[in-house]
Design an enzyme around this catalytic site. Structure first.
Site, PDB file in Angstrom:
ATOM      1  CG  HIS A 125      -1.945   1.357   1.360  1.00  0.00           C
ATOM      2  ND1 HIS A 125      -3.102   1.215   0.904  1.00  0.00           N
ATOM      3  CD2 HIS A 125      -1.508   2.501   1.927  1.00  0.00           C
ATOM      4  CE1 HIS A 125      -3.651   2.332   1.014  1.00  0.00           C
ATOM      5  NE2 HIS A 125      -2.752   3.160   1.802  1.00  0.00           N
ATOM      6  CD  GLU A 126       1.783   3.548   3.821  1.00  0.00           C
ATOM      7  OE1 GLU A 126       1.721   4.607   3.204  1.00  0.00           O
ATOM      8  OE2 GLU A 126       0.635   3.404   4.409  1.00  0.00           O
ATOM      9  CG  HIS A 165       0.407   6.086  -0.736  1.00  0.00           C
ATOM     10  ND1 HIS A 165      -0.737   6.412  -1.413  1.00  0.00           N
ATOM     11  CD2 HIS A 165      -0.071   5.481   0.468  1.00  0.00           C
ATOM     12  CE1 HIS A 165      -1.701   6.137  -0.754  1.00  0.00           C
ATOM     13  NE2 HIS A 165      -1.487   5.630   0.298  1.00  0.00           N
TER      14      HIS A 165
END
Length: 380
Positions: free
Chosen positions: A33-34, A37
């Site tokens: 997920h990170e 980003h």
């Protein structure tokens, strides 16, 4: 002493049997997920100060050549990417004074000074990467193991069940469920299992003719493969090997990807359906769990084998991605909501409105976290 050591460090003990699988599952989902980003943010020319797995005190870390601090922190329940200009881990809008305190070089690469499309792309990349992780896991599993399927036929109808009341008979074949064409018995289960109390239209094939019936599924408590008690909706039909004609569907690499995309879409749809019904009070609150339940499921999955553990990663990844897209600050969906408003009114939302929204959203998020913790410890 030996008993204590065995209870903690054997493959059936707490550390190796539960804690390690839990940290593996959560770390993979959070990291992906990170990383979404981070990668899209960097591609958009946004500076990154820190990439963290976990919160709280740093356990260890290092600085890369771009000046980004990569670190592992003591509390492994999440993570964050801190961009240049962020004043906290949630990337909430900084005040005018805080933006003015940045140097000219920092303002050029600061997150909040970028065009809307760059900010939106960076934010949506986190959940998107979660969905891509799920697709990748399913594609690999389908390629390696194929998929066992049964024909959508009825071998037996439970006495007094919704199916019997609707007129469904042994030997019937499901053609459509609520207007959706079905090809396997699993398709029927997928379309029924989350619809307790809803009248569903079924098209059945009987003696070469299609007939339409309506049945209302009833909730039934069952035990899933990981040993958890779950409530699913059923209409009371049973399949068997004679009529189901079990077979294993094999996939080429391209076919596995297509099937994985379809399966991920089904999981996303069922997740949204569950949350909508839960918000309306139509789902059992005990179906929601927090870190303790995830840790328990991780340990159970690890005992069944590594492929079960990566399946848990896939399902949890969808859940994390979906929840983060909810339009609630400080979740990713809350950021996207503000960017949408900004695009319409052609100016940023006022600092006062932003602050009120973030406080309200944070209250809701903390309340939800408290709810699932209570479920884990006392509620269910």
């Amino acid at each position: 002493m030996n008993d204590i050591f065995h209870a903690l460090f054997s493959t059936q003990g707490f550390v190796l049997g539960t804690l390690v699988p839990f940290l593996f599952v959560l770390t993979v989902v959070v990291f992906v997920h990170e990383m979404g980003h981070y990668l899209i943010g960097r591609w958009c020319g946004i500076g990154v100060k820190a990439f963290s797995i976990g919160f709280g005190p740093e356990l260890f870390g290092f600085n890369d050549r771009h000046g980004t601090r990569w670190k592992l922190c003591a509390i492994p329940l999440g993570g964050y990417v801190k961009f240049v200009g962020d004043m906290n881990a949630t990337s909430s809008q900084p005040s005018t004074e805080e933006i003015e305190s940045l140097t000219e070089a920092e303002r050029e690469v600061a997150f909040h000074t970028q065009p809307i499309w760059k900010r939106a792309a960076t934010v949506v990349a986190g959940p998107l990467f979660n969905f891509l992780l799920t697709i990748a896991v399913f594609a690999v599993l389908f390629s390696l193991y194929g998929r066992p399927v049964l024909e959508p036929t009825v071998a037996e109808v439970t006495k007094g069940s919704p199916a019997e009341k609707a007129g469904i008979q042994a030997g019937d074949r499901f053609v459509k469920v609520d207007g959706s064409k079905v090809e396997t018995f699993a398709d029927v289960q997928r379309l029924v299992s989350g619809r307790a109390g809803d009248a569903i239209a079924f098209t059945m094939l009987r003696d070469g003719k299609e007939i339409d019936v309506t049945a209302t599924p009833e909730p039934m408590e069952q035990q899933d493969a990981l040993g958890n008690k779950v409530k699913i909706a059923v209409i009371g039909v049973v399949n068997n090997a004679e009529l189901g004609q079990p077979r294993l569907v094999s996939y080429s690499p391209a076919g596995a990807v297509v099937a994985a995309v379809e399966e991920t879409g089904h999981v996303i749809q069922r997740t949204g359906q569950f949350l909508q019904r839960f918000a309306l009070g139509r789902e059992d609150k005990c179906q929601l769990g927090g870190p303790i339940k995830i840790a328990k499921m991780s340990g159970q999955a690890a005992k069944l084998g590594f492929e079960w553990l990566v399946q848990l990663v896939a399902f949890l990844s969808v859940g994390i991605g979906f929840l983060n897209l909810l339009p609630i600050p400080p979740l990713d969906g809350g950021h996207l909501l503000f960017y949408g408003v900004e695009a319409v009114i052609r100016r940023p939302v006022s600092e006062r409105m932003m602050e009120m929204a973030y406080r309200t959203g944070l209250f809701l998020v903390l309340g939800f976290m408290g709810f699932v913790f209570w479920n884990d410890l006392f509620g269910c």
